[in-house]
Design a protein around this motif. Structure first.
Motif, PDB file in Angstrom:
ATOM      1  N   THR A 113       0.832  -1.205   0.000  1.00 39.42           N
ATOM      2  CA  THR A 113       0.000   0.000   0.000  1.00 39.42           C
ATOM      3  C   THR A 113       0.867   1.256   0.000  1.00 39.42           C
ATOM      4  N   ARG A 114       1.901   1.288   0.816  1.00 36.24           N
ATOM      5  CA  ARG A 114       2.784   2.455   0.863  1.00 36.24           C
ATOM      6  C   ARG A 114       3.484   2.662  -0.473  1.00 36.24           C
ATOM      7  N   ALA A 115       3.895   1.576  -1.121  1.00 36.22           N
ATOM      8  CA  ALA A 115       4.580   1.692  -2.409  1.00 36.22           C
ATOM      9  C   ALA A 115       3.649   2.246  -3.485  1.00 36.22           C
ATOM     10  N   VAL A 116       2.424   1.741  -3.545  1.00 37.19           N
ATOM     11  CA  VAL A 116       1.456   2.244  -4.527  1.00 37.19           C
ATOM     12  C   VAL A 116       1.186   3.722  -4.291  1.00 37.19           C
ATOM     13  N   HIS A 117       1.021   4.128  -3.032  1.00 33.45           N
ATOM     14  CA  HIS A 117       0.747   5.536  -2.725  1.00 33.45           C
ATOM     15  C   HIS A 117       1.927   6.420  -3.110  1.00 33.45           C
ATOM     16  N   HIS A 118       3.148   5.933  -2.896  1.00 41.41           N
ATOM     17  CA  HIS A 118       4.333   6.714  -3.254  1.00 41.41           C
ATOM     18  C   HIS A 118       4.346   6.978  -4.765  1.00 41.41           C
ATOM     19  N   LEU A 119       4.066   5.947  -5.533  1.00 39.23           N
ATOM     20  CA  LEU A 119       4.049   6.100  -6.988  1.00 39.23           C
ATOM     21  C   LEU A 119       2.883   6.972  -7.440  1.00 39.23           C
TER      22      LEU A 119
END
Length: 537
Positions: free
Chosen positions: A322-328
């Protein structure tokens, strides 16, 4: 008077998918774009001394077909060697492997692909089932799902695989109770343990094979593909090299993988890669995995499968995904997430819902969606998440649920398999594709299967979840207008209108109204990519 066209396509039944002008009979093309859309009487206004006139003789012209999920480069590696897709049981498998082993020279391997899990007849996958047939020749067999493989005993020894190993992602070397490996390697990290000993083609051979594959794709009517991998950055050099001496016949939009363990520096590198491009290829988006496959026991399900498996995500820490998707997303990067099981689908939708506002939420797609409950279907349209599905994967299941996929998930979940129609009826953007080499790239086969819920040309086969069949128009939209919308290209692709890309496909039959079985083998009269004819029957 409009500008003079480079090419005029006339004598066609044009399905524009443009609500302002749904039909026409002629299209003018200039500098790779559609100059004008009209009728035969308009041709004289578009024509100049150097204009090429192409009479389509009654063919149906549509926006260029785009495969929404494909693996051209990785697929060449996955589809190397002996094709085992026709092996239906262990006897046929052993006969095929024995023949390949006899033909092998000193030091050669048997490398094979496409093996259906159903060929094992419910037995646990183990190299003991194939070693006698191979007579000591090392073998590596990729199973059809692309997420698992079987290595023979000598192959395991050559790679130094002697027992279980730990991975950042949800992958494993399957072992017997005594700790010895069975040869069953599940998910990419486990399969990659074989890479250093497997035969590898030269760059020149890879380039020639890739160009040949793309030409064959164009001959089937494809003008583009959403490429769901970039494991080897050298692929971009391969594409650039092809473009130094010619053109790609098919546009490629490439989404590199983001795997568990990727830190912020790795995410920023993926952001920096966006927009890297040639003339007909571009890096656009990032591909994630939320789970694996049902048959491999790695699909993430809300409740365990019949073997007690399937309760874990591909990312050991789903919150890290979830954090990775939000960062992108905050950087404006589109994502596509492989999610087969109902828990995986739910988590991706939950991840998107946590984003702030529709602009960030609309950047995302979910790939495969093999089983999903009623509660999740409306969320796609509400959140602006596109659904990307591959109807020809139905070929690995049976309507009576006696196949490995259906037995794994159970009757209830098998009864809601590949809910294409429910997603469309709920207002979702629905992209169609093949997932080549998991299924054939031919879009005619996919378009027909989307309507039939079985492969074309097999009327004796009972359809799978027949209520999920699409109309002919819905299926065509899945390869054109909905495909464009899913990647934010709806203003330049997916319809035949002035200013849009001159990516066009002409069929000998109308893909919307022709009987689906007939469509499956209908000739493709012409394929045009960027205003250039890349295939003509």
């Amino acid at each position: 008077m409009p500008a003079v066209a480079d090419t005029i396509l006339t004598g066609a039944r044009v399905r524009t998918l443009d609500p302002d002008r749904p039909s026409a009979t002629a299209v003018a093309v200039k500098d790779g774009r559609i100059l004008a859309v009209g009728d035969g009487s308009d041709v004289r206004d578009w024509r100049g001394a150097g204009t090429e006139i192409v009479d389509l003789a009654g063919a149906t012209l549509t926006p260029g077909l785009v495969d929404g999920h494909s693996h051209p480069s990785l697929g060449m590696e996955m589809a190397t060697g002996l094709d085992l897709s026709r092996c239906r049981d262990l006897e046929e498998l052993r006969i095929a492997l024995a023949g390949a082993a006899r033909a092998a020279g000193p030091g050669d391997w048997v490398v094979a692909h496409g093996l259906d899990h159903n060929a094992f007849g419910g037995r646990p996958i183990h190299h003991d089932l194939i070693d006698p047939a191979l007579a000591g020749v090392p073998a590596f067999i990729r199973l059809y799902d692309g997420h698992s493989a079987l290595a023979s005993g000598p192959a395991l020894a050559a790679a130094g695989i002697t027992g279980p190993q730990a991975f950042d992602q949800r992958a494993h070397v399957v072992c017997c109770p005594d700790g010895h490996p069975t040869g069953h390697l599940v998910e990419f990290a486990a399969m990659s343990l074989m890479d250093h000993v497997l035969p590898r083609e030269s760059e020149a051979v890879r380039s020639e094979r890739l160009l040949g594959l793309l030409r064959d794709m164009a001959a089937s009517g494809l003008t583009g593909a959403h490429v769901m991998d970039l494991q080897d950055p050298g692929v971009l050099d391969l594409l650039a090299g092809i473009e130094e001496s010619g053109e790609l016949p098919v546009r490629l939009r490439i989404a590199p993988w983001c795997m568990p363990g990727t830190d912020e520096e790795g995410l920023d590198h993926l952001i920096e890669m966006q927009g890297t491009h040639g003339r007909r290829w571009r890096v656009g988006g990032v591909k994630f995995f939320m789970d694996g496959t049902v048959e491999g026991g790695t699909a993430w399900l809300e409740h365990p499968d019949c073997h007690g498996q399937g309760t874990e995500a591909f990312w050991p820490d789903p919150a890290a995904y979830t954090r990775a998707v939000h960062h992108l997303a905050r950087a404006g990067v589109r994502t596509a997430t492989h999610a087969i099981g109902d828990a995986a689908v739910r988590h991706v939708l939950d991840t998107v819902e946590l984003l702030d506002g529709p602009a960030l939420r609309s950047l995302h797609r979910i790939e495969h969606i093999e089983t999903a409950p009623d509660s999740q279907i409306p969320r796609f349209a509400r959140l602006g998440v596109a659904a990307s599905m591959q109807p020809t994967h139905l070929a690995y299941t049976r309507a009576d649920h006696r196949d490995e996929w259906s037995k794994r998930v159970g009757e209830e979940r098998a009864g809601r398999a590949w809910r294409c129609r429910d997603l469309r009826d709920a207002g979702a953007v629905l992209v169609l594709g093949s997932d080549w080499p998991i299924a054939h790239y031919d879009p005619r086969e996919v378009l027909a299967t989307a309507r039939l819920r079985r492969l074309p040309g097999q009327p004796e086969t009972e359809p799978v979840t027949v209520g999920q069949a699409l109309t002919g128009l819905m299926a065509l939209e899945g390869y054109t207008s909905h495909s464009a919308r899913s990647v934010g290209e709806q203003d330049v692709a997916g319809r035949i209108a002035s200013g849009y890309r001159a990516d066009l496909t002409a069929f000998a039959v109308d893909p919307v109204t022709a009987p689906a079985d007939e469509l499956g083998e209908a000739p493709v009269t012409l394929t045009m990519t960027g205003g250039a004819v890349v295939h003509r029957a």
